[in-house]
Design a protein around this motif. Structure first.
Motif, PDB file in Angstrom:
ATOM      1  N   ASP A 447      12.017 169.742  27.122  1.00  0.00           N
ATOM      2  CA  ASP A 447      10.840 169.984  27.757  1.00  0.00           C
ATOM      3  C   ASP A 447      10.680 170.138  29.033  1.00  0.00           C
ATOM      4  N   ARG A 448      10.147 171.007  29.545  1.00  0.00           N
ATOM      5  CA  ARG A 448      10.401 171.513  31.091  1.00  0.00           C
ATOM      6  C   ARG A 448       9.645 170.164  31.916  1.00  0.00           C
ATOM      7  N   ILE A 487      11.912 160.973  37.349  1.00  0.00           N
ATOM      8  CA  ILE A 487      11.379 161.752  36.564  1.00  0.00           C
ATOM      9  C   ILE A 487      11.320 163.189  37.134  1.00  0.00           C
ATOM     10  N   TYR A 488      11.561 164.278  36.546  1.00  0.00           N
ATOM     11  CA  TYR A 488      11.656 165.629  36.970  1.00  0.00           C
ATOM     12  C   TYR A 488      11.211 166.632  36.162  1.00  0.00           C
ATOM     13  N   THR A 536       8.521 158.632  26.387  1.00  0.00           N
ATOM     14  CA  THR A 536       8.953 159.476  27.181  1.00  0.00           C
ATOM     15  C   THR A 536       9.762 160.443  26.719  1.00  0.00           C
ATOM     16  N   LEU A 537      10.742 160.036  25.654  1.00  0.00           N
ATOM     17  CA  LEU A 537      11.635 161.112  25.049  1.00  0.00           C
ATOM     18  C   LEU A 537      11.056 161.945  24.041  1.00  0.00           C
ATOM     19  N   ILE A 538       9.965 161.732  23.388  1.00  0.00           N
ATOM     20  CA  ILE A 538       9.409 162.381  22.356  1.00  0.00           C
ATOM     21  C   ILE A 538       9.217 163.938  22.516  1.00  0.00           C
ATOM     22  N   VAL A 544      13.970 169.933  21.303  1.00  0.00           N
ATOM     23  CA  VAL A 544      15.463 170.183  20.937  1.00  0.00           C
ATOM     24  C   VAL A 544      15.339 170.479  19.255  1.00  0.00           C
ATOM     25  N   LEU A 545      14.520 169.752  18.831  1.00  0.00           N
ATOM     26  CA  LEU A 545      14.400 170.084  17.168  1.00  0.00           C
ATOM     27  C   LEU A 545      14.145 171.266  16.913  1.00  0.00           C
TER      28      LEU A 545
END
Length: 899
Positions: A447-448, A487-488, A536-538, A544-545
């Protein structure tokens, strides 16, 4: 004596000019204060007068100090007096034609009419004043040289690559920063991503500088390569007609450096455009006796200004003033809208919302906006159609962003497509710092927004290597750091461009695989302690999925990722996602490792667990029974995974109402877990809790046992995890229900309320399990004859369940039933709503009949009875074909307000 007289005369002339000019400026300022635009013909005068007056005051001060000789003062007096006379004449005209704040509307109209007749005379006076100001400006910038013998530049040149853009959209923050830097120093730099408008800003800055200092020469160097840099130097030499400009043997760089260094050649501003490769700064230039590098070519002089444009912030730091490089962000929404409107002939035909949507879709990037406008104009397309193409994504969006168009504002032979513009930066980074290019490639797969450092840094990578690569991407404005440390973000269009670039290189699949490997390795267990990391990763997991098919060798990483995320979804009560992801993980593990691999079996149990909560307990039980023999072969009968399967079978029976069989199976699991793991083990306590939940539905004696057992389990859970842990709250909510079942309403109410508030704080409003607790609390209110409180809570739960679960979900229908029951208990004043809600329940007979939930078999007959009774009381029956619209206006009220 003669020198004293000259000094007095000079001072008197300066004071008179300053006084006259101040009156003109005051009049123009008053006009501005009235929120009216200064006429175009007067803008130059408004900008130039303060500068010249400041210079004259400094010259007067030097004269008083004896630092200006008599000859110079005598030479300046006629020029000053001539300027003063023209300024006074100008003031008289301005006073008669410019409206003041005291004028009436009629007086303003008369003055406006007068201004037309005065225009030619004003232009003549302005021309004379400008001539005098030019002479005075030259004196101020050339020290004490007398204007009667000026040493002016051989010629004044303008080498900007484009005319001034009449539709230029102002960037106030950028120009304020530029002006402040150029005022304090002799050089400045602007940095930003390709296509953000750096060159256009430089062009506009040059014209603004020329507005203030008309005698200034504007010089332009191309810094995109050494060869272009050298050729630009030759072009400047030719335009200035420097000695030897047409001699191939002359040292052009040395001659140009000397010319720039000489104050007698007048003021100049030099733009070095597109210096994107930092290596060019140290590249040796072809000069024998002159400057060997670009850094030495440009002298630091008060009479000259240097402006650098670059995509790499580090170039600006080295060529200009360290720490003062001006960052050029993408446009604001209003700026982007103005740019789009200026490029589209038919922009006025669209409402602001349509233009804003397109500008936002294009990330407010000037080049993308201009490119879109050119495409729409050339193809007779309107904004909604262009937006529709962009919304298709994929190849359509890539094609649109790759489209080149003509733009006179971008000098040189620059490709004007967004994707090709950025490809230059990507290639340059790859050549210089391959680690940064790898990091950019990987980041484009996520995710951007909100990308944490942990996803980008390799295991064991030295910190300084990682920081250097990350800084390269930031310096090229390809990623930005948020206010949250580590965080970017990446612009949407940059993400598309990077993926397209990888596709062209044939490495897109490689980075899809790498992103899957990284997330699979970094995603934690999904237990409560890891939820902040999981949250944070969801967003990156979702992206990606959805990247598409992977080669077989990468499917194992995908399966591992799905397994972890499915467990996190389960812990968050996202049962549909948990089931879908666990089922896919089980399928992949079975393909790769076999049907009896531990990973396959574990994911199938997880899938069945979610099915139970999705109101499919019989299907879940079938799956669990089917895999049980394999689990006993692989693990053994007393392994935790085997016991989990058996416990879930018992739980499935409880969910479809076979309490006796459920009790046998659940007690067996609890006994064996306590024997193997001990009473205080979390798995044992969970098994005992399930026994208590099932017992509470069996009989009064069993309900009393449930209270005693639940109290022990809750105390043990608190001892292990603490009072606010999510695993404690789940047990606590069940315990409140046990108390409710045996009539301990006050204590039950206390536990319901504390659990609801705590779970709402953790999950946020609308969590299904929290709504179930609120539903149970409403029932508890009813049992205590607190009908108004019960109705208020019923409506809040019903409203949320409609939004989250839908009208036909069994939980929504149960909430309607509770509301009807509580409304009837209040009295006949609610008969209309009772009839309405009963009819809505009957609209979903099929859903009720499909439900495997116990205690739902009476919903339909009860709704029919209550509808009939309410209708009698209203003396109006509902017909079978009556269509009712479900209530949509109920608002979800806060948990604290409800409980």
């Amino acid at each position: 004596m003669a020198e004293a007289v000259a000094a007095i005369s000079f001072a008197s002339a300066v004071i008179s000019l300053v006084d006259a000019s101040s009156r003109v400026l005051s009049r123009l300022h008053e006009f501005n204060e009235a929120s009216q635009e200064v006429p175009e013909s007067l803008k130059h005068l408004n900008a130039q007068l303060p500068i010249v007056l400041d210079g004259l005051r400094r010259t007067e001060a030097r004269a008083k100090a004896g630092n200006v000789d008599q000859r110079t003062q005598e030479a300046l007096i006629p020029t000053i007096n001539g300027c003063k006379d023209r300024v006074r004449d100008l003031y008289q005209i301005l006073d008669s034609v410019l409206p003041s704040k005291h004028d009436s509307s009629i007086e303003r109209m008369i003055k406006a009419a007068k201004s037309l007749s005065k225009d030619k005379k004003v232009q003549k006076l302005l021309k004379d004043v400008d001539s005098y100001l030019t002479s005075l400006t030259f004196h101020n910038t050339s020290g004490d040289t007398a204007p009667s013998h000026p040493s002016v530049p051989a010629r004044r040149v303008n080498m900007t690559p484009a005319d001034r853009d009449k539709n230029f959209v102002d960037r106030p923050d950028v120009f304020r920063a530029l002006d402040a830097t150029l005022k304090e120093y002799s050089r400045a730099a602007v940095a930003g991503i390709g296509g953000v408008g750096k060159t256009q800003i430089a062009v506009e800055q040059c014209y603004r500088f020329r507005d203030r200092y008309p005698s200034t020469s504007i010089l332009w160097l191309s810094g995109s390569s050494v060869s272009k840099l050298v050729q630009s130097c030759k072009d400047i030499s030719e335009r200035l007609k420097l000695p030897g400009w047409n001699d191939p043997q002359s040292d052009t760089l040395r001659i140009l450096h000397s010319w720039l260094s000489e104050e007698q050649n007048g003021t100049w501003i030099l733009v070095i455009d597109n210096v994107d490769d930092i290596e060019i700064l140290d590249h040796y230039l072809p000069s024998e006796n002159g400057p060997k590098t670009l850094l030495r070519l440009i002298p630091q002089r008060q009479h000259g200004k240097i402006l650098v444009t670059t995509r790499d912030r580090r170039v600006g730091e080295r060529l200009a003033v360290r720490g003062r490089t001006v960052n050029v962000p993408t446009m604001s929404l209003s700026e982007g809208r103005k740019l789009l409107a200026s490029c589209l002939p038919s922009a006025r035909d669209y409402e602001q919302g349509g233009l804003d949507e397109l500008v936002e879709t294009l990330d407010c990037l000037p080049l993308a906006i201009s490119q879109a406008a050119a495409y729409m104009t050339e193809n007779y397309m309107d904004v909604p159609d262009y937006l529709a193409l962009l919304d298709e994504g994929g190849e359509e969006m890539e094609a649109l962003l790759s489209e080149s168009f003509s733009d006179h504002r971008r000098g040189e032979a620059i490709d004007n497509s967004v994707l090709k513009t950025w490809k230059l930066s990507f290639d340059q980074i790859t050549k210089r710092i391959s680690r940064a290019a790898d990091m950019l490639s990987l980041m484009s797969m996520f995710d951007r927004q909100g990308v944490p450092e942990d996803l980008l840094r390799k295991q064991g990578e030295p910190r300084h290597v990682f920081i250097s690569a990350l800084a390269t991407l930031q310096n090229f404005s390809l990623i930005t750091r948020t206010n949250n440390a580590g965080i970017y973000h990446m612009h949407r269009l940059i993400q598309i461009a990077v993926r397209t670039w990888l596709q062209l290189k044939g490495t897109l699949l490689k980075w899809k695989e790498e992103a899957t490997h990284v997330l699979s390795a970094r995603f934690p267990s999904g237990e409560y302690e890891t939820w902040s990391v999981c949250d944070t990763l969801i967003p990156h997991v979702r992206v990606v999925l959805e990247l598409g098919q992977l080669p077989r060798e990468s499917l194992l990483s995908r399966a591992e990722l799905l397994k972890k995320v499915a467990w996190f979804d389960r812990r968050q009560d996202r049962w549909l996602l948990a089931h879908t992801r666990a089922k896919e993980a089980a399928t992949l593990f079975e393909q790769l490792l076999g049907a009896e691999a531990s990973e396959t079996l574990s994911c199938k149990v997880n899938s069945a667990d979610a099915l139970i909560e999705l109101e499919e307990p019989r299907e879940a039980e079938q799956l669990l029974v089917h895999i049980m023999p394999a689990m006993e072969r692989v693990y053994g009968s007393d392994h935790p995974e085997t016991l989990r399967n058996q416990g879930n079978q018992g739980w499935a029976k409880f969910r479809y109402g076979d309490f006796e069989k459920a009790d046998t199976q659940l007690r067996d699991v609890a006994r064996r877990r306590e024997s193997i793991l001990g009473f205080m083990h979390p798995d044992t306590l969970l098994a005992l809790n399930n026994v208590a939940v099932n017992a509470a539905q069996m009989s009064w004696e069993a309900a009393e046992e449930a209270v005693n057992l639940g109290r022990k389990v809750l105390a043990a859970r608190i001892e292990i995890f603490g009072p606010d842990h999510i695993d404690v709250l789940e047990i606590q909510g069940n315990f409140a229900n046990f108390l409710d079942n045996v009539g301990e309403y006050e204590e039950a109410e206390k536990y319901y309320k504390s659990t609801i508030v705590a779970k709402d704080r953790i999950y946020g409003p609308g969590n299904p399990w929290t709504l179930t607790l609120m539903h149970n609390l409403a029932v508890c209110y009813n049992k205590q004859d607190k009908y108004e409180q019960a109705v208020e809570l019923d409506k809040a739960v019903l409203s949320s369940r409609i939004k989250i679960l839908g009208e036909d979900h069994i939980d929504t229908l149960m909430s309607r039933h509770n509301l009807v029951f509580d409304l009837e208990n209040i009295g006949n004043g609610y008969d209309e709503e009772v009839a309405l809600q009963s009819r809505l329940i009957l609209n979903y007979r099929d859903a009720i009949e499909r439900s495997q939930r116990p205690f739902t078999e009476n919903l339909v007959p009860d709704a029919e009875y209550r509808l009939e009774e309410a209708s009698k009381r209203l003396d109006a029956r509902w017909t079978d074909d009556k269509t009712l619209v479900p209530e949509q206006s109920m608002e979800y009220l806060s948990i604290e307000e409800k409980v």
